[in-house]
Design a protein around this motif. Structure first.
Motif, mmCIF file in Angstrom:
data_model
loop_
_atom_site.group_PDB
_atom_site.id
_atom_site.type_symbol
_atom_site.label_atom_id
_atom_site.label_comp_id
_atom_site.label_asym_id
_atom_site.label_seq_id
_atom_site.Cartn_x
_atom_site.Cartn_y
_atom_site.Cartn_z
ATOM 1 N N ALA A 138 0.806 -1.223 0.000
ATOM 2 C CA ALA A 138 0.000 0.000 0.000
ATOM 3 C C ALA A 138 0.838 1.272 0.000
ATOM 4 O O ALA A 138 0.283 2.361 -0.170
ATOM 5 C CB ALA A 138 -0.921 -0.008 1.218
ATOM 6 N N GLY A 163 3.990 -2.602 -4.380
ATOM 7 C CA GLY A 163 3.451 -3.964 -4.220
ATOM 8 C C GLY A 163 2.149 -4.125 -4.996
ATOM 9 O O GLY A 163 1.874 -5.178 -5.586
ATOM 10 N N PHE A 166 2.984 -4.773 -8.507
ATOM 11 C CA PHE A 166 3.326 -6.200 -8.674
ATOM 12 C C PHE A 166 2.044 -7.031 -8.742
ATOM 13 O O PHE A 166 1.899 -7.909 -9.591
ATOM 14 C CB PHE A 166 4.179 -6.699 -7.499
ATOM 15 C CG PHE A 166 5.661 -6.622 -7.749
ATOM 16 C CD1 PHE A 166 6.380 -5.487 -7.435
ATOM 17 C CD2 PHE A 166 6.342 -7.699 -8.302
ATOM 18 C CE1 PHE A 166 7.740 -5.415 -7.662
ATOM 19 C CE2 PHE A 166 7.712 -7.643 -8.535
ATOM 20 C CZ PHE A 166 8.419 -6.496 -8.215
ATOM 21 N N ASN A 279 11.158 -8.467 0.461
ATOM 22 C CA ASN A 279 11.384 -9.923 0.466
ATOM 23 C C ASN A 279 12.050 -10.364 -0.830
ATOM 24 O O ASN A 279 12.580 -11.466 -0.914
ATOM 25 C CB ASN A 279 10.030 -10.643 0.567
ATOM 26 C CG ASN A 279 9.943 -11.479 1.809
ATOM 27 O OD1 ASN A 279 10.907 -11.618 2.544
ATOM 28 N ND2 ASN A 279 8.773 -12.026 2.046
ATOM 29 N N ASP A 306 3.920 -8.068 6.499
ATOM 30 C CA ASP A 306 3.240 -7.602 7.708
ATOM 31 C C ASP A 306 3.449 -8.576 8.866
ATOM 32 O O ASP A 306 3.274 -9.789 8.700
ATOM 33 C CB ASP A 306 1.741 -7.437 7.429
ATOM 34 C CG ASP A 306 1.490 -6.205 6.579
ATOM 35 O OD1 ASP A 306 2.432 -5.419 6.376
ATOM 36 O OD2 ASP A 306 0.339 -6.027 6.132
HETATM 37 O O1 KG4 Z 1 4.166 -4.977 3.576
HETATM 38 P P1 KG4 Z 1 3.116 -5.901 3.096
HETATM 39 O O2 KG4 Z 1 3.066 -7.267 3.718
HETATM 40 O O3 KG4 Z 1 1.690 -5.300 3.230
HETATM 41 C C1 KG4 Z 1 1.393 -3.931 3.197
HETATM 42 O O4 KG4 Z 1 1.667 -3.230 4.198
HETATM 43 O O5 KG4 Z 1 0.873 -3.508 2.129
HETATM 44 O O6 KG4 Z 1 3.345 -6.041 1.524
HETATM 45 C C2 KG4 Z 1 2.575 -6.870 0.722
HETATM 46 C C3 KG4 Z 1 3.043 -6.684 -0.715
HETATM 47 C C4 KG4 Z 1 2.166 -7.360 -1.738
HETATM 48 O O7 KG4 Z 1 1.818 -6.415 -2.732
HETATM 49 C C5 KG4 Z 1 3.049 -8.461 -2.302
HETATM 50 O O8 KG4 Z 1 2.794 -8.790 -3.658
HETATM 51 C C6 KG4 Z 1 4.416 -7.853 -2.142
HETATM 52 O O9 KG4 Z 1 4.365 -7.200 -0.894
HETATM 53 N N1 KG4 Z 1 5.470 -8.879 -2.124
HETATM 54 C C7 KG4 Z 1 6.468 -8.965 -3.038
HETATM 55 C C8 KG4 Z 1 7.230 -10.111 -2.704
HETATM 56 N N2 KG4 Z 1 6.678 -10.683 -1.594
HETATM 57 C C9 KG4 Z 1 5.603 -9.912 -1.248
HETATM 58 N N3 KG4 Z 1 6.758 -8.204 -4.095
HETATM 59 C C10 KG4 Z 1 7.819 -8.543 -4.840
HETATM 60 N N4 KG4 Z 1 8.580 -9.629 -4.590
HETATM 61 C C11 KG4 Z 1 8.321 -10.441 -3.545
HETATM 62 N N5 KG4 Z 1 9.074 -11.508 -3.308
#
Ligand code: KG4
Ligand code: ZN
Length: 339
Positions: A138, A163, A166, A279, A306
């Motif tokens: 977000a 994200g 993605f 990640n 998270d």
């Molecule tokens: O920080 P987070 O867990 O949640 C928020 O605070 O939004 O981030 C989730 C985001 C998702 O959009 C997911 O697709 C992305 O992190 N994400 C990644 C990877 N693992 C999770 N994006 C790119 N490469 C990854 N390996």
């Protein structure tokens, strides 16, 4: 001092017990990917309902794993936003109830700030100021961290968060939600030079981000120039891998070049990153290759996505600053500015 942290701002229900703001005794995360996958994104009402179902078992599990009794907890920390209102309220009310029942202080934590703190957590005295980069589902933020709790926002996204870009690109490519890990996996065998994607430039705000153009580029590559939804696209495995690699390359190059520009302008040598996208191993590799002379701090395993350990860790720190004058009068906030 034992802090119990609670996180429920989006689609993860999490609880963690952290000792003295650093030592993670437990870190339980109940993901909701199974319920949201078929919608290709988070369904807010279903997210709140699942939080209600699992919040108490998740807290119990965190206490059990840490081998700690509820009565031994000294401080409750909770993410009060930003995020989805219904989701935040579940964790916030659980935290208020615990604080009231145990007669322990409750400290509110900004979820985005906690993503940055995740990488700082193991370091007892990181050298401030540093450059902070939040790359989550977000948020996409580029900022100067003067001290924990003191920030200067330098750049943010004007459209999709990284994200989110993605996840949307993955959806166009028919990959499961959340798309980030699937794009990363496909990209490993892909040619990042095959598709020439470029992140958008924001007029008069050179440090802001714009990823929606790249996403449209992916749509055109999959569906043709008019983006027709009439036919199922026929992409070979090689096409998909090349597309994923090219997408990743364009997005990460933009983040890295803006971060290094800021670090150079500010003459700051330490860069702290956080959020789910960190990640991604290709991002870490590209950053290290582009900036070998910088001290780059990444969240350790289990602290990128998270989680509640980062909430407990930052909560402890904030409590040390704010002292005991914290009350139960905390409102959920769907948006919070970091400054
Ligand atoms: O920080 P987070 O867990 O949640 C928020 O605070 O939004 O981030 C989730 C985001 C998702 O959009 C997911 O697709 C992305 O992190 N994400 C990644 C990877 N693992 C999770 N994006 C790119 N490469 C990854 N390996
Ligand atoms: Zn997050």
């Amino acid at each position: 001092m034992l802090t119990l942290g609670i996180e429920s701002t989006c689609d993860e229900t999490a609880c963690s017990i952290v000792k003295d703001g650093k030592e993670i005794l437990s870190n339980i995360v109940a993901s909701q990917n199974d319920i949201h996958a078929k919608y290709g994104g988070v369904f807010p009402e279903l997210a709140s309902r699942r939080h209600i179902d699992v919040i108490i078992p998740v807290i119990d599990q965190a206490l059990n794993q840490a081998n700690v009794q509820l009565t031994e907890i000294d401080l409750i920390a909770v993410a009060y936003g930003p995020g989805l209102l219904g989701s935040i309220l579940v964790g916030l009310n659980a935290a208020k109830t615990l604080a009231l029942a145990l007669q322990k202080p409750l400290v509110p934590v900004n979820h985005v700030e906690a993503h940055l703190y995740a990488a700082l957590m193991p370091h007892s005295s990181p050298s401030f100021p540093c450059i902070g980069v939040v790359l989550s589902g977000a948020h996409t933020n580029l900022l100067k961290i003067k001290e924990v709790g003191q920030y200067q926002m330098l750049g943010q996204t004007v459209d999709d968060a990284i994200g989110e870009a993605f996840d949307k690109a993955a959806k166009i490519m028919n990959l499961p939600y959340p798309g980030g890990p699937h794009i990363e996996m496909l990209a490993r065998s892909g040619n990042p030079e095959r598709y020439q994607f470029k992140a958008g430039k924001v007029k008069e705000r050179p440090l802001d981000f714009s990823f929606s153009g790249i996403k449209t580029g992916v749509l055109y590559a999959v569906r043709g120039q008019n983006g027709s939804m009439l036919h199922e696209p026929v992409l070979s495995q090689t096409d998909k891998s090349d597309l994923a690699a090219s997408f990743q390359q364009a997005v990460f190059s933009d983040v890295i070049s803006k971060t290094l520009k800021v670090a150079e302008n500010e003459q700051i040598k330490t860069i702290v990153l956080g959020g789910g996208v960190t990640n991604n191993q290709r991002l870490r590799e590209m950053f290290s290759n582009a900036a070998p002379e910088y001290n780059i701090l990444w969240p350790s395993l289990g602290l990128s996505l998270d989680n509640a350990a980062m909430i407990a860790g930052l909560g402890y720190h904030r409590y040390k600053i704010l002292g005991k004058s914290i009350s139960l009068d905390i409102e959920a906030a769907t948006r919070i500015d970091l400054s």
